[in-house]
Design an enzyme around this catalytic site. Structure first.
Site, PDB file in Angstrom:
ATOM      1  N   THR A 185       0.853  -1.197   0.000  1.00  0.00           N
ATOM      2  CA  THR A 185       0.000   0.000   0.000  1.00  0.00           C
ATOM      3  C   THR A 185       0.881   1.236   0.000  1.00  0.00           C
ATOM      4  O   THR A 185       1.838   1.308   0.764  1.00  0.00           O
ATOM      5  CB  THR A 185      -0.865   0.009   1.267  1.00  0.00           C
ATOM      6  OG1 THR A 185      -1.765  -1.082   1.189  1.00  0.00           O
ATOM      7  CG2 THR A 185      -1.640   1.309   1.411  1.00  0.00           C
ATOM      8  N   ARG A 213     -15.017  -6.123   2.111  1.00  0.00           N
ATOM      9  CA  ARG A 213     -14.128  -5.587   3.152  1.00  0.00           C
ATOM     10  C   ARG A 213     -13.467  -4.270   2.692  1.00  0.00           C
ATOM     11  O   ARG A 213     -12.994  -4.141   1.580  1.00  0.00           O
ATOM     12  CB  ARG A 213     -13.040  -6.616   3.475  1.00  0.00           C
ATOM     13  CG  ARG A 213     -12.083  -6.212   4.597  1.00  0.00           C
ATOM     14  CD  ARG A 213     -10.789  -5.634   4.065  1.00  0.00           C
ATOM     15  NE  ARG A 213      -9.819  -5.391   5.139  1.00  0.00           N
ATOM     16  CZ  ARG A 213      -8.690  -4.704   4.969  1.00  0.00           C
ATOM     17  NH1 ARG A 213      -8.384  -4.197   3.794  1.00  0.00           N
ATOM     18  NH2 ARG A 213      -7.872  -4.507   5.966  1.00  0.00           N
ATOM     19  N   VAL A 214     -13.454  -3.297   3.591  1.00  0.00           N
ATOM     20  CA  VAL A 214     -12.767  -2.029   3.351  1.00  0.00           C
ATOM     21  C   VAL A 214     -11.753  -1.855   4.471  1.00  0.00           C
ATOM     22  O   VAL A 214     -12.068  -2.125   5.644  1.00  0.00           O
ATOM     23  CB  VAL A 214     -13.785  -0.856   3.346  1.00  0.00           C
ATOM     24  CG1 VAL A 214     -13.073   0.485   3.350  1.00  0.00           C
ATOM     25  CG2 VAL A 214     -14.705  -0.966   2.137  1.00  0.00           C
ATOM     26  N   GLY A 215     -10.559  -1.428   4.122  1.00  0.00           N
ATOM     27  CA  GLY A 215      -9.512  -1.264   5.141  1.00  0.00           C
ATOM     28  C   GLY A 215      -9.377   0.169   5.614  1.00  0.00           C
ATOM     29  O   GLY A 215     -10.275   0.991   5.452  1.00  0.00           O
ATOM     30  N   ASP A 216      -8.233   0.439   6.194  1.00  0.00           N
ATOM     31  CA  ASP A 216      -7.960   1.770   6.764  1.00  0.00           C
ATOM     32  C   ASP A 216      -7.597   2.815   5.717  1.00  0.00           C
ATOM     33  O   ASP A 216      -7.774   4.011   5.918  1.00  0.00           O
ATOM     34  CB  ASP A 216      -6.761   1.668   7.714  1.00  0.00           C
ATOM     35  CG  ASP A 216      -5.515   1.182   6.960  1.00  0.00           C
ATOM     36  OD1 ASP A 216      -5.595   0.122   6.315  1.00  0.00           O
ATOM     37  OD2 ASP A 216      -4.495   1.887   6.983  1.00  0.00           O
ATOM     38  N   GLY A 237      -0.204  -1.665   6.639  1.00  0.00           N
ATOM     39  CA  GLY A 237      -0.220  -2.872   7.473  1.00  0.00           C
ATOM     40  C   GLY A 237      -1.655  -3.318   7.682  1.00  0.00           C
ATOM     41  O   GLY A 237      -2.522  -3.071   6.837  1.00  0.00           O
ATOM     42  N   GLY A 239      -5.061  -3.172   8.313  1.00  0.00           N
ATOM     43  CA  GLY A 239      -5.979  -2.035   8.359  1.00  0.00           C
ATOM     44  C   GLY A 239      -6.912  -2.055   9.549  1.00  0.00           C
ATOM     45  O   GLY A 239      -7.250  -1.004  10.113  1.00  0.00           O
TER      46      GLY A 239
HETATM   47  C1  SD4 Z   1      -5.405  -2.570   4.326  1.00  0.00           C
HETATM   48  N1  SD4 Z   1      -3.647  -1.208   5.196  1.00  0.00           N
HETATM   49  O1  SD4 Z   1      -6.253  -2.633   3.439  1.00  0.00           O
HETATM   50  C2  SD4 Z   1      -4.071  -1.914   4.018  1.00  0.00           C
HETATM   51  C3  SD4 Z   1      -3.112  -2.971   3.585  1.00  0.00           C
HETATM   52  C4  SD4 Z   1      -1.695  -2.494   3.504  1.00  0.00           C
HETATM   53  O2  SD4 Z   1       0.400  -2.676   2.688  1.00  0.00           O
HETATM   54  O3  SD4 Z   1      -1.285  -1.520   4.055  1.00  0.00           O
HETATM   55  N2  SD4 Z   1      -0.851  -3.150   2.792  1.00  0.00           N
HETATM   56  O4  SD4 Z   1      -5.587  -3.032   5.447  1.00  0.00           O
END
Ligand code: SD4
Length: 325
Positions: A185, A213-216, A237, A239
């Protein structure tokens, strides 16, 4: 009157008289903020080309917002990067769904989540910020909006990502491995010649995540936060851990209270560590930049690096401090 203009005017009108309130402290900061500052770009992981693209734009006098957008677009188009944009790994049902956000120096923000078939979600996020009264658009609505804005649909599932996904389907084991997969990311922070800061974050999220799913990364305050009076932060990392602590906002607030970017990143990571008995099983990493042009970075596990471009030079593969091996 825009706040910055107000601060600058206040700074001029208050110069030479004795000060006492916190408003005046911020005026003093505004007076001194840009004198020694050189434009710079920092990016999560070792995205040297992205940082350089943004950094060179900044040195040519482009603004932080344009630079940060163009910078992260490099990774959105990088087919070898399986965690961002085109070529991103799909969810467990085979859909490539993208999350991205962007923030400018005035505090404006735009975001898209669960966006399919568009190579540059960061640019759609910017359009949400600039062309709509909203901050975040999701899924079908985000795609419809992107098409209205002239973005072209594209199949983002490359043959390589598809083959890997089919391999994964054989066992369907969902176990993100620290720093080995799910690690591309891009979060980026840029400071331009005026000392203004903008940021962006873009991702396809965790490989083989649940559909929906949605992350941070597209969540303002979690994967990214910028307050141009203080600085900015971006996370990468796991999320879910970043969202639970609203990590990037936390870092900016800690810097507001006087912590250095480094101290603030460390404290945000420790907030997660102290609340997560299973912290050994996942990575959380942050980068941050303050108004004085100081940067910091911290992560749970060894292996996170970041890239920086300043003074015509790339410093790539800068290892972040970490809690443990
Ligand atoms: C997530 N933070 O979707 C992102 C994944 C990520 O390097 O950072 N990958 O959780």
């Amino acid at each position: 009157m825009r706040r910055r203009t107000f601060i600058e005017r206040s700074a001029i009108s208050l110069a030479g008289i004795s000060f006492g309130s916190s408003l005046i402290k911020s005026d003093l900061f505004a007076m001194t903020k840009n004198t020694a500052i050189k434009p710079m770009a920092i990016a999560t992981w070792n995205f040297q080309k992205a940082a350089q693209t943004a950094g060179e734009m900044l040195e040519q006098g482009e603004n932080a917002l344009d630079a940060v957008e163009q910078g992260v677009m490099v990774e959105e188009s990088n087919l070898k990067n399986t965690t961002v944009g085109d070529g991103g790994a799909p969810d467990r049902d085979g859909n490539v769904t993208l999350d991205a956000c962007i923030m400018d120096a005035t505090g404006n923000a735009g975001s898209v989540v669960y966006l399919k078939e568009i190579e540059h979600p960061v640019s759609v996020a910017r359009k949400v910020m600039e062309e709509t009264p909203h901050v975040m658009l999701a899924g079908e609505g985000a795609l419809q909006f992107a098409i209205q804005q002239g973005f072209k649909r594209k199949n983002l599932l490359t043959p390589e990502s598809e083959a890997e996904w089919k391999e994964w389907l054989k066992n369907k084991e969902y176990k993100p491995i620290i720093n080995i997969e799910n690690h591309d990311t891009i979060g980026m922070l840029c400071m331009d010649k005026n000392g203004d800061i903008a940021g962006a974050c873009t991702t396809s999220g965790l490989s083989y995540k649940m559909n929906g799913r949605v992350g941070d990364s597209p969540i303002i305050g979690s994967g990214l936060f910028v307050d141009n009076e203080i600085g900015g932060a971006a996370g990468t990392g796991m999320g879910e851990a970043i969202m639970k602590s609203v990590g990037s906002f936390l870092i900016v607030e800690l810097m507001r209270q006087g912590k250095s970017p480094q101290e603030a990143c460390q404290e945000a990571v420790m907030r997660t560590v102290n609340k997560s008995p299973n912290y050994k099983d996942f990575q959380v990493a942050y980068i941050a930049m303050n108004k004085n042009g100081e940067v910091g970075s911290y992560c749970i596990h060894k292996g996170f690096s970041y890239a920086m471009f300043q003074d015509g030079k790339s410093s790539d593969n800068l290892s972040a401090s970490y809690l443990e091996e």
